[in-house]
Design an enzyme around this catalytic site. Structure first.
Site, PDB file in Angstrom:
ATOM      1  N   GLU A  93       0.825  -1.210   0.000  1.00  0.00           N
ATOM      2  CA  GLU A  93       0.000   0.000   0.000  1.00  0.00           C
ATOM      3  C   GLU A  93       0.848   1.244   0.000  1.00  0.00           C
ATOM      4  O   GLU A  93       1.883   1.287   0.646  1.00  0.00           O
ATOM      5  CB  GLU A  93      -0.792   0.074   1.298  1.00  0.00           C
ATOM      6  N   CYS A 106       3.267   8.473   1.192  1.00  0.00           N
ATOM      7  CA  CYS A 106       3.669   7.572   2.269  1.00  0.00           C
ATOM      8  C   CYS A 106       3.887   6.208   1.632  1.00  0.00           C
ATOM      9  O   CYS A 106       3.011   5.699   0.931  1.00  0.00           O
ATOM     10  CB  CYS A 106       2.550   7.520   3.306  1.00  0.00           C
ATOM     11  N   CYS A 113       5.129  -7.164   8.321  1.00  0.00           N
ATOM     12  CA  CYS A 113       6.083  -6.595   9.279  1.00  0.00           C
ATOM     13  C   CYS A 113       6.207  -7.575  10.436  1.00  0.00           C
ATOM     14  O   CYS A 113       5.264  -8.270  10.770  1.00  0.00           O
ATOM     15  CB  CYS A 113       5.543  -5.254   9.791  1.00  0.00           C
ATOM     16  N   CYS A 117       3.805  -4.648  16.878  1.00  0.00           N
ATOM     17  CA  CYS A 117       3.153  -3.599  17.676  1.00  0.00           C
ATOM     18  C   CYS A 117       1.665  -3.946  17.824  1.00  0.00           C
ATOM     19  O   CYS A 117       1.001  -4.284  16.835  1.00  0.00           O
ATOM     20  CB  CYS A 117       3.315  -2.236  17.021  1.00  0.00           C
ATOM     21  N   CYS A 120      -1.206  -2.177  15.596  1.00  0.00           N
ATOM     22  CA  CYS A 120      -0.931  -1.948  14.173  1.00  0.00           C
ATOM     23  C   CYS A 120      -1.441  -3.079  13.292  1.00  0.00           C
ATOM     24  O   CYS A 120      -1.263  -4.258  13.605  1.00  0.00           O
ATOM     25  CB  CYS A 120       0.570  -1.778  13.969  1.00  0.00           C
ATOM     26  N   SER A 217       8.949   6.282  16.596  1.00  0.00           N
ATOM     27  CA  SER A 217       7.640   5.914  17.145  1.00  0.00           C
ATOM     28  C   SER A 217       7.823   5.602  18.620  1.00  0.00           C
ATOM     29  O   SER A 217       8.321   4.542  18.983  1.00  0.00           O
ATOM     30  CB  SER A 217       7.094   4.685  16.408  1.00  0.00           C
ATOM     31  N   HIS A 219       5.331   6.400  21.467  1.00  0.00           N
ATOM     32  CA  HIS A 219       4.032   5.853  21.875  1.00  0.00           C
ATOM     33  C   HIS A 219       3.814   5.629  23.363  1.00  0.00           C
ATOM     34  O   HIS A 219       2.710   5.267  23.776  1.00  0.00           O
ATOM     35  CB  HIS A 219       3.703   4.563  21.118  1.00  0.00           C
ATOM     36  N   ASN A 293      -5.894   5.241  14.789  1.00  0.00           N
ATOM     37  CA  ASN A 293      -6.817   4.846  13.731  1.00  0.00           C
ATOM     38  C   ASN A 293      -7.387   3.487  14.114  1.00  0.00           C
ATOM     39  O   ASN A 293      -6.625   2.532  14.222  1.00  0.00           O
ATOM     40  CB  ASN A 293      -6.047   4.654  12.422  1.00  0.00           C
ATOM     41  N   CYS A 337      -1.949   2.151   8.334  1.00  0.00           N
ATOM     42  CA  CYS A 337      -1.061   1.176   7.694  1.00  0.00           C
ATOM     43  C   CYS A 337      -1.651  -0.218   7.655  1.00  0.00           C
ATOM     44  O   CYS A 337      -2.072  -0.747   8.657  1.00  0.00           O
ATOM     45  CB  CYS A 337       0.245   1.062   8.467  1.00  0.00           C
TER      46      CYS A 337
HETATM   47  N1  SAH Z   1       7.819   0.601  11.488  1.00  0.00           N
HETATM   48  C1  SAH Z   1       7.948   2.020  11.421  1.00  0.00           C
HETATM   49  C2  SAH Z   1       7.231   2.667  10.242  1.00  0.00           C
HETATM   50  C3  SAH Z   1       5.877   2.160   9.875  1.00  0.00           C
HETATM   51  S1  SAH Z   1       4.552   2.519  10.987  1.00  0.00           S
HETATM   52  C4  SAH Z   1       7.511   2.649  12.732  1.00  0.00           C
HETATM   53  O1  SAH Z   1       7.091   1.923  13.622  1.00  0.00           O
HETATM   54  O2  SAH Z   1       7.647   3.857  12.887  1.00  0.00           O
HETATM   55  C5  SAH Z   1       4.286   4.241  10.789  1.00  0.00           C
HETATM   56  C6  SAH Z   1       3.580   4.894  11.972  1.00  0.00           C
HETATM   57  O3  SAH Z   1       2.193   4.521  12.025  1.00  0.00           O
HETATM   58  C7  SAH Z   1       4.193   4.480  13.299  1.00  0.00           C
HETATM   59  O4  SAH Z   1       4.332   5.581  14.152  1.00  0.00           O
HETATM   60  C8  SAH Z   1       3.149   3.518  13.802  1.00  0.00           C
HETATM   61  O5  SAH Z   1       3.262   3.328  15.171  1.00  0.00           O
HETATM   62  C9  SAH Z   1       1.864   4.175  13.348  1.00  0.00           C
HETATM   63  N2  SAH Z   1       0.681   3.337  13.423  1.00  0.00           N
HETATM   64  C10 SAH Z   1       0.584   1.998  13.325  1.00  0.00           C
HETATM   65  N3  SAH Z   1      -0.678   1.571  13.511  1.00  0.00           N
HETATM   66  C11 SAH Z   1      -1.427   2.680  13.712  1.00  0.00           C
HETATM   67  C12 SAH Z   1      -2.815   2.899  13.976  1.00  0.00           C
HETATM   68  N4  SAH Z   1      -3.687   1.898  14.039  1.00  0.00           N
HETATM   69  N5  SAH Z   1      -3.218   4.180  14.157  1.00  0.00           N
HETATM   70  C13 SAH Z   1      -2.335   5.203  14.065  1.00  0.00           C
HETATM   71  N6  SAH Z   1      -1.033   5.054  13.829  1.00  0.00           N
HETATM   72  C14 SAH Z   1      -0.563   3.805  13.657  1.00  0.00           C
END
Ligand code: SAH
Length: 351
Positions: A93, A106, A113, A117, A120, A217, A219, A293, A337
């Site tokens: 995507e 993006c 992956c 997390c 995600c 990231s 969090h 999200n 994502c």
């Molecule tokens: N692996 C890398 C890049 C991809 S994720 C990273 O972790 O930074 C890109 C961003 O989207 C990260 O900050 C991730 O934590 C966030 N992300 C993942 N799932 C999400 C969700 N459901 N809502 C909002 N942000 C999310």
């Protein structure tokens, strides 16, 4: 051996290929422009190359690595999400955001992956494979093709599926390719690498001498909560990740972005904001708050109310930390994502 992909080749690699065909060096620049700047889909379009050479290229090489499979447009935010199919049938995507100051995209760095997390969608099916440098840049070229004549893509965030620093070599090659003046010509300052916090990768990136923007990231403001949300936090403590991020900022002179997802009742309280402010005080930092999200596979996590988001932001700002709230880009189009890919995969499984 199969045909070599042209997209993903550096100017030198193209020069070698053409030298092998007995062509003069200036042809390499012409070919590079067709592949990266004009993003053509077939060899016939390469009108300044001799027909004989175009034939030889068509026999030995392929031009593009991606094919558009689906797209969703959100009119409210003028954002389009694309699903691309790779040669092995994998899907990735990418998102195109048309903003008043320019077009940004993006892009994805891995199929799936393995970071795990808990909030995600990209990680639900685990890691399938790394993308090659060509597959990474081709996402940008394919979206560039969607823009009206004369418009370009001016910034790129590596924030789609995958962990860029786990696919370091391909990602770095792709970034250098995006920057090539004869191609997409995107400034390093307009390229952001987002990482879940792979400390050795962050340290290595700092040594490249490129003014790329780093986004971490984070969090969570403490180890315990961060480990609950992100398994990678069990390998490197928050102190180690922050030290690597600060070192990156010092080495490159670039302000580091700290991303912080706000999950209702989990990490979005005033006490979390206060702890986060204390952690970042005195560093060259910018906090990007991302209201969660919602993800179909993760029903327990919800987006907080806008009051809670404002309260969190205000606490950070009153400590002098530059804070923005990510404008919701395409919540309607599964733009978090991995969501479009998951939805398409589910639909295919039901068939
Ligand atoms: N692996 C890398 C890049 C991809 S994720 C990273 O972790 O930074 C890109 C961003 O989207 C990260 O900050 C991730 O934590 C966030 N992300 C993942 N799932 C999400 C969700 N459901 N809502 C909002 N942000 C999310």
């Amino acid at each position: 051996m199969g045909k070599q992909p042209l997209v993903g080749m550096t100017p030198d690699e193209m020069a070698d290929l053409l030298a092998g065909l007995g062509e003069p060096r200036f042809r390499a620049r012409q070919l590079f422009q067709w592949v990266y700047e004009k993003g053509v889909k077939d060899f016939a379009a390469m009108t300044n190359l001799p027909a004989k050479l175009r034939e030889q290229l068509a026999e030995r090489t392929i031009l593009r690595l991606l094919e558009k499979e689906a797209e969703q447009h959100d009119r409210k935010t003028n954002t389009t999400k694309y699903l691309f199919r790779l040669h092995d049938g994998s899907k990735v995507e990418s998102v195109l955001m048309r903003q008043s100051w320019g077009n940004s995209v993006c892009i994805t760095t891995q199929v799936g992956c393995r970071m795990g997390c808990t909030f995600c969608a990209s990680t639900v099916g685990g890691l399938v494979r790394n993308l090659t440098a060509g597959e990474i840049v081709d996402q940008i070229i394919m979206m560039q093709r969607e823009l009206p004549e004369g418009q370009r893509i001016s910034s790129v965030v590596l924030m789609g599926s995958g962990e860029p620093l786990e696919n370091y070599d391909h990602v770095l090659k792709a970034i250098r390719l995006m920057h090539e003046p004869d191609g997409l010509n995107i400034g390093y300052r307009h390229i952001t690498v987002s990482t879940s916090g792979i400390v050795p990768g962050m340290r290595r990136l700092a040594e490249e001498g490129l003014p790329i923007t780093l986004a971490l990231s984070l969090h969570a403001p403490d180890n315990e909560l961060r480990r609950q949300l992100m398994p990678v936090a069990r390998i490197w403590s928050i102190e180690e990740v922050l030290a690597a991020a600060r070192a990156y900022g010092e080495k490159t002179g670039r302000r580091v972005t700290y991303e912080y997802i706000l999950i209702d009742g989990v990490n979005d309280g005033p006490e979390h904001a206060t702890a986060l402010a204390r952690l970042l005080k005195g560093s060259l930092a910018h906090v990007n708050l991302i209201p969660m999200n919602p993800v179909a596979e993760r029903p327990q996590y919800r987006r907080p109310s806008s009051e809670r988001v404002s309260r969190f932001k205000q606490i950070l700002e009153s400590s002098g930390i530059a804070t923005t709230v990510r404008r919701e880009m395409g919540g309607e189009i599964d733009a978090a994502c991995g969501q479009l890919r998951n939805r398409v995969l589910r639909r295919q499984m039901r068939r």
